[in-house]
Enzyme design. Structure first.
Site, PDB file in Angstrom:
ATOM      1  N   LYS A 182      31.346  49.940  35.723  1.00 10.83           N
ATOM      2  CA  LYS A 182      30.865  49.218  34.531  1.00 10.83           C
ATOM      3  C   LYS A 182      29.829  48.219  35.025  1.00 10.83           C
ATOM      4  O   LYS A 182      30.165  47.141  35.510  1.00 10.83           O
ATOM      5  CB  LYS A 182      32.045  48.495  33.859  1.00 10.83           C
ATOM      6  CG  LYS A 182      31.955  48.392  32.356  1.00 10.83           C
ATOM      7  CD  LYS A 182      30.823  47.523  31.849  1.00 10.83           C
ATOM      8  CE  LYS A 182      31.111  46.047  31.975  1.00 10.83           C
ATOM      9  NZ  LYS A 182      29.892  45.247  31.750  1.00 10.83           N
ATOM     10  N   GLU A 258      35.316  39.397  44.375  1.00 10.30           N
ATOM     11  CA  GLU A 258      34.268  38.576  45.004  1.00 10.30           C
ATOM     12  C   GLU A 258      33.701  37.709  43.883  1.00 10.30           C
ATOM     13  O   GLU A 258      32.989  38.197  43.007  1.00 10.30           O
ATOM     14  CB  GLU A 258      33.224  39.474  45.646  1.00 10.30           C
ATOM     15  CG  GLU A 258      33.846  40.297  46.776  1.00 10.30           C
ATOM     16  CD  GLU A 258      32.925  41.332  47.409  1.00 10.30           C
ATOM     17  OE1 GLU A 258      31.806  41.533  46.911  1.00 10.30           O
ATOM     18  OE2 GLU A 258      33.348  41.949  48.394  1.00 10.30           O
ATOM     19  N   CYS A 292      25.395  34.988  45.080  1.00  8.87           N
ATOM     20  CA  CYS A 292      26.671  34.275  45.213  1.00  8.87           C
ATOM     21  C   CYS A 292      26.691  33.401  46.456  1.00  8.87           C
ATOM     22  O   CYS A 292      27.396  32.407  46.508  1.00  8.87           O
ATOM     23  CB  CYS A 292      27.804  35.279  45.263  1.00  8.87           C
ATOM     24  SG  CYS A 292      27.559  36.475  46.589  1.00  8.87           S
ATOM     25  N   GLU A 394      29.583  25.723  39.611  1.00 10.76           N
ATOM     26  CA  GLU A 394      28.529  26.670  39.987  1.00 10.76           C
ATOM     27  C   GLU A 394      27.461  26.734  38.888  1.00 10.76           C
ATOM     28  O   GLU A 394      27.776  26.957  37.726  1.00 10.76           O
ATOM     29  CB  GLU A 394      29.149  28.060  40.175  1.00 10.76           C
ATOM     30  CG  GLU A 394      28.137  29.112  40.586  1.00 10.76           C
ATOM     31  CD  GLU A 394      28.740  30.516  40.632  1.00 10.76           C
ATOM     32  OE1 GLU A 394      29.374  30.936  39.650  1.00 10.76           O
ATOM     33  OE2 GLU A 394      28.581  31.187  41.662  1.00 10.76           O
TER      34      GLU A 394
END
Ligand code: NAD
Ligand code: 6OH
Length: 490
Positions: A182, A258, A292, A394
């Site tokens: 996906k 992750e 990331c 973040e």
């Protein structure tokens, strides 16, 4: 006309066939807002068909495939990616607006490497065997046989779409699994091109399936709640990881996550300043800060604080935002108008929290169609501390807070004072300090005097809110396969 061609129909790929659905959503280019394509959203039934196709593939000849056959297949996929290299570059650039040069040298190049690296890994991999000797004299041979995990749901984000997708699909296929992928709703195109490549390379039908859509109430939720999946490998936000964990918990399926980061760089006064600034500029601004592993917290030893602020802000100002096809472009837009809203909310918050904006802080104006895009200026702040939300949450943009420290202990404490724990970078010419500090970082990956230098055999993943588990080399094999132990009386 879309950025790199007419808008495309982006279809699902199930049981070896492209599938349209009655329901489409529109994907816009973040460069100028033009329509890239119409994406056919998978409903519950199509997701179910994809999971069934994957199961059928496992029950067929694919389930009996050998390691050399699969290693060969992965190498053929890598070769076909090279043959269709520019198609993938175009797909990636159309969706993300990233510079063509980056798509070529990082994103698509890594897709090739991912398949070759895991072909090598699986071909060289052997499982432990040993002789058991009990005090009563009985002896036995124990050995383990690696079996695929089964039907693996692969859910990936938009920042490095093909890189992160192939980072998971390559080891999954190496271990003999069948996958239902996906992709992010923001970046559906490259997974669809990869479907053509899979067919060209001879991947059996049902082994690689793609379903398009969103998370809740859409393909993401239908897939993670489907009783037919055997595990989920996911890269994305920590909050999404939490939702996926809840979705799979009733059926106790393994996950590999992750997730987000709020990565620190530590710059000591003994660092090679030019190299450190160059490295910090890369770690803060690469892919418009949407990796990331990007640095959003920079701790600098006080005597060189002003020099680092000046050097990094010069690097920020030297960035050339521009059209992906322009060779002078060094920075693309953010992924979407929605993501820019989020980043801008942190630009406002930082100022409310008393930040001094050293450079950036706004939206570049071009006076052309790009003003309909999702552009943002690279931004640096000073004057913030670890108690500010801007330093704790973040942002996922080309932004960083630069903060001073006075001792090694101070630097380690500040860097580790976070709910996340993905990556850290230490800049120093003191060899012992480099090792000492890197080892004390509460993260999955520490770099010394470099950043984003990745050996695909090394463990990749995070601690805390940054994830669960490790992928990379044999670490990936541990997730994507299940050893069955056989104990034979001797
Ligand atoms: P996201 O979590 O919003 O979406 C990721 C994927 O999950 C998308 O395909 C999305 O459609 C799907 N999804 C969303 N909600 C879902 C649900 N409830 N059930 C199932 N699927 C769902 O992340 P994003 O905005 O696409 O990507 C940015 C984030 O990814 C950042 O937080 C970044 O740090 C993280 N990231 C982490 C790594 C890493 O390796 N640690 C790498 C890249 C990106
Ligand atoms: C996250 O945005 C980047 C992850 C990078 C890798 O997984 C890799 O393979 O280097």
């Amino acid at each position: 006309m879309g950025l790199l061609g007419a808008p495309k129909n982006i279809e699902n790929f199930v049981a070896g066939r492209f599938v349209q659905t009655g329901k489409t959503f529109t994907k816009h280019s973040p460069v100028d807002g033009t329509v890239v394509g119409r994406v056919h959203e998978a409903g519950q039934q199509l997701v179910d068909a994809a999971v069934r196709a994957a199961r059928a593939a496992l029950d067929g000849p694919w389930g009996a495939s050998t390691v050399p056959e699969r290693a060969g297949l992965l190498r053929r996929i890598a070769d076909r990616i090279e043959a269709r290299f520019e198609d993938l570059v175009k797909a990636e650039v159309a969706d993300t607006g990233k510079p063509l040069t980056q798509a070529r040298t990082l994103d698509v190049a890594r897709a090739v490497t991912n398949f070759r690296a895991f072909a090598d890994t699986i071909a060289a991999h052997g499982l432990d065997s040993f002789i058991t000797e009990l005090p009563d004299g009985r002896r036995a041979l124990n050995y383990a046989v690696g079996k695929p995990l089964g039907v693996v749901a692969v859910i990936v984000p938009w920042n490095l779409p093909l890189l992160l997708l192939t980072w998971k699909v390559a080891p999954a296929l190496a271990c003999g699994n069948a996958v239902v992928v996906k992709p992010s709703e923001e970046t559906p195109s490259s997974a669809a091109v990869l479907a053509e490549i899979m067919a060209e390379a001879g991947v059996p039908e049902g082994v690689y399936n793609v379903v398009h859509g969103f998370g809740p109430g859409s393909a993401g939720e239908f897939l993670t709640t489907h009783p037919g999946i055997d595990g989920v490998t996911f890269t994305g936000e920590s909050a999404t990881g939490s939702a996926i964990m809840r979705a799979v918990s009733p059926r106790v399926r393994p996950v590999s996550f992750e997730l987000g980061g709020k990565n620190a760089a530590l710059v000591f006064a003994d660092a090679d300043l030019d190299k450190a600034i160059d490295g910090l500029a890369r770690s803060t601004f690469t892919n418009t800060g949407q990796v990331c592993l990007c640095t959003e917290r920079i701790y600098v030893e006080r005597p060189i604080f002003d020099d680092v602020v000046a050097g990094l802000s010069a690097a920020a100002q030297a960035h050339v935002p521009g059209h992906p096809e322009d060779a002078k472009t060094t920075m693309g837009p953010l992924i979407s108008a929605g993501h820019r809203e989020k980043v801008q909310s942190y630009l406002r918050l930082a100022e409310q929290e008393g930040a001094k904006v050293v450079t950036g802080g706004g939206v570049p104006l071009f006076g052309d169609a790009r003003d309909h895009g999702a552009w943002i200026e690279p931004t640096l702040w000073t004057g913030l501390t670890n108690s500010d939300r801007t330093v704790r949450e973040e942002v996922f943009g080309p932004v960083a807070a630069i903060m001073p420290f006075d001792s090694e202990e101070d630097a380690i404490r500040l860097a580790n004072d976070t709910d996340y724990g993905l990556a850290a970078a230490v800049w120093t010419t003191n060899l012992e300090r480099g090792h000492r500090v890197a080892q004390r970082m509460r993260v999955g990956l520490s770099w010394v005097n470099t950043w984003f230098l990745r050996d695909l055999r090394s463990p990749f993943g995070g601690v805390g809110l940054s994830g669960i588990g490790r992928e990379g080399g044999t670490h990936s094999l541990h997730f994507y396969s299940q050893p069955t132990n056989v104990c034979v009386h001797l």
